[in-house]
Design an enzyme around this catalytic site. Structure first.
Site, short mmCIF file in Angstrom:
data_model
loop_
_atom_site.label_atom_id
_atom_site.label_comp_id
_atom_site.label_asym_id
_atom_site.label_seq_id
_atom_site.Cartn_x
_atom_site.Cartn_y
_atom_site.Cartn_z
N CYS B 132 -50.55 46.82 40.64
CA CYS B 132 -50.05 48.06 40.04
C CYS B 132 -51.12 49.16 39.95
CB CYS B 132 -49.47 47.78 38.67
SG CYS B 132 -50.50 46.71 37.64
N HIS B 245 -49.67 52.86 33.17
CA HIS B 245 -51.11 52.74 33.37
C HIS B 245 -51.71 54.13 33.57
CE1 HIS B 245 -50.65 48.55 33.57
NE2 HIS B 245 -50.96 48.31 34.82
#
Lengths: 346, 346
Positions: B132, B245
């Site tokens: 990710c 994130h």
């Protein structure tokens, strides 16, 4: 202790997040305090605080409050410092100011006792305490600079909300409760929701697209290290953490300095104010929850860059209210007395 | 749509944090799906999920499950992928694997459709979806690399707990409640308390003192960009954030590339999959709370380094479950069909 034989100390902003910690740090300090004055704005007047089994009433901070004061620790915001620090100095007090009001003033020493205590000798009544995120970084980097020189510093910070005061801690708590209940959050102190979020802005934006916090880290580091060409780059970020700032720091040492991790760990283990917490095998590294309430600067995740032979990565954590503020201020006061710059009466 | 005229698709790990998002992304996709199989471990069998007004029962993932499947999206952990992805490929399915099991296998393309869609043509039955934190970084950096070359990347991440699955979100929630009540926290998924804390460790430590997450960012970036000498350094950090994130990225462009912020903003504004959110005057920059639920990679805080003329700082945020996982996988499936690599039946 007789009143005549010790120091008269004042805390300005005694009821704030940092002021409360200053009181605590003074309580554990070796400073021979004869009298402690707690000063604050009008609305805190009448509150009391305990200090070494004495109960002290909070008084309004006014120019006359500083008559007879030897050392005044300021942490009541830049505006109060700008107005009252010169008044205190005029009356013979040495001011240790925790705001950004005088930090870049060439007449004002900017001091971290582990790094540049000698700068204290040049004070003209006011000494500045650096920004919290700067202090913990320079304490960890100065031993490296002394041993290997520094070419370059790139830091990304992970900063706790308490840097913005007690009301910021309350805002984090209230917002967190709201999110858990599925309710809308209220923002006041921060420009956006901080609970379960990350805000890449601390203090105001400058013309150059950097924030003031980032420019503080850059300019203050250079001033403290007395190296005005040191390359420092900073990105400052606020997190949903109450106390304890963390920093991911990439350092390039002097050109030919290809030092081992073991050497760096040994060097930092002996460095004043630094505690190395670095044991990957036992998942041990510095974290805000562990640093909160402690005076040291914790360093871990020490590793060499994989491409640049003089490159090094560090993870630096400290209690932003203590070494980042209250403790560094009290430590400056202790250094002033220990080195005879401020003399005891009587 | 007739069953014979579309694609047979399977999701492996359909009840996990990423699997649930894969189902959602497939629902909004242009893929002509004839049949969707939801596969999981034994303990999820019998659960049902809704897909385009159909109710689908979750079945146990077994080698035979993949008979007749055209595309299988895996997100049930590395062990399941290692065991079942080859079985699926053997039965003619093209596997898009969201685990780290095959990412560094030279036989397996590692693909971000905005960056290296051409690599899909070399697949031998298995395609890997990158980590990710790598995906969102390369989507933002590839346009810079194309236009100005890249000399160096130094990234510090601010990663949400959902990268570790739904149970990690639950752990953050439970720990947060405990801290607010002044109770002791229980840790299970994370090695330390994550609520109101920062953990500078994601995945296991390697011999070289880097974590596996950090090595993934370094090695996967090189593989996706097909530049095996690109200097990448990473520090990966877990935060008390549920979804989204963030990354603080320092980039050095090609030696002589002294480009303006306006040029970079213009370039990134046109880049596929990127949305620039960068308006300091209005305190506007990417944040996890805003990125959650969205497919794009958000870039902001774009500014030039103050010392290095080809140096640039960026702040990159994306939903780690979507572009970081489920959406990138579905996007790979769409690209496979659009480019004729996987052909529709009938």
């Amino acid at each position: 202790m007789n009143k005549q034989q010790g120091l008269n100390v004042a805390i300005v902003g005694a009821t704030g997040a940092v002021g409360v910690q200053m009181l605590k740090m003074l309580e554990g300090s070796t400073l021979p305090i004869a009298e402690l004055k707690l000063l604050a704005s009008k609305r805190s007047v009448g509150q009391t605080r305990e200090f070494k089994s004495q109960t002290i009433r909070v008084e309004e901070a006014r120019p006359e409050s500083f008559e007879g004061i030897d050392i005044a620790l300021f942490s009541a915001g830049g505006a109060v410092s700008k107005q009252l620090a010169p008044e205190a100095a005029k009356r013979g007090a040495v001011v240790v100011d925790n705001t950004s009001a005088f930090r870049m003033d060439p007449e004002v020493p900017l001091v971290v006792p582990e790094v540049n205590p000698e700068a204290l000798r040049e004070h003209k009544g006011i000494i500045a305490n650096p920004n919290c995120s700067t202090i913990q970084m320079v304490v960890a980097l100065e031993p490296l600079r002394q041993a290997y020189e520094l070419n370059r510093v790139v830091v990304s910070t992970y900063q706790a909300v308490s840097g913005a005061g007690q009301s910021a801690i309350n805002e984090l708590t209230e917002q967190t409760k709201s999110v858990l209940k599925g309710e809308k959050t209220k923002t006041d102190k921060f420009p956006h929701q901080i609970a379960f979020n990350v805000i890449p802005q601390i203090d105001k934006f400058q013309e150059n697209r950097y924030t003031f916090e980032e420019m503080k880290m850059i300019n203050e580091t250079r001033k403290i290290m007395d190296d005005h060409t040191l390359k420092v780059a900073a990105t400052c970020v606020r997190l949903p953490v109450a106390v304890g700032h963390a920093e991911s720091v990439y350092v390039e040492l002097g050109d030919d300095k290809d030092v081992s991790v073991d050497e760096v760990i040994e060097l930092l283990s002996k460095a004043p104010g630094v505690t190395v917490v670095d044991d990957p095998e036992h998942l041990s590294y510095p974290m805000p929850v562990d640093a909160a309430g402690k005076k040291e600067v914790f360093v871990g995740r020490i590793r060499k860059d994989l491409d640049v032979k003089n490159g090094l990565h560090l993870w630096i954590v400290s209690d932003n209210l203590l070494k980042g503020a209250a403790w560094n201020s009290v430590q400056i006061a202790e250094t002033l007395v220990d080195s005879g710059i401020v003399k005891l009466k009587g």
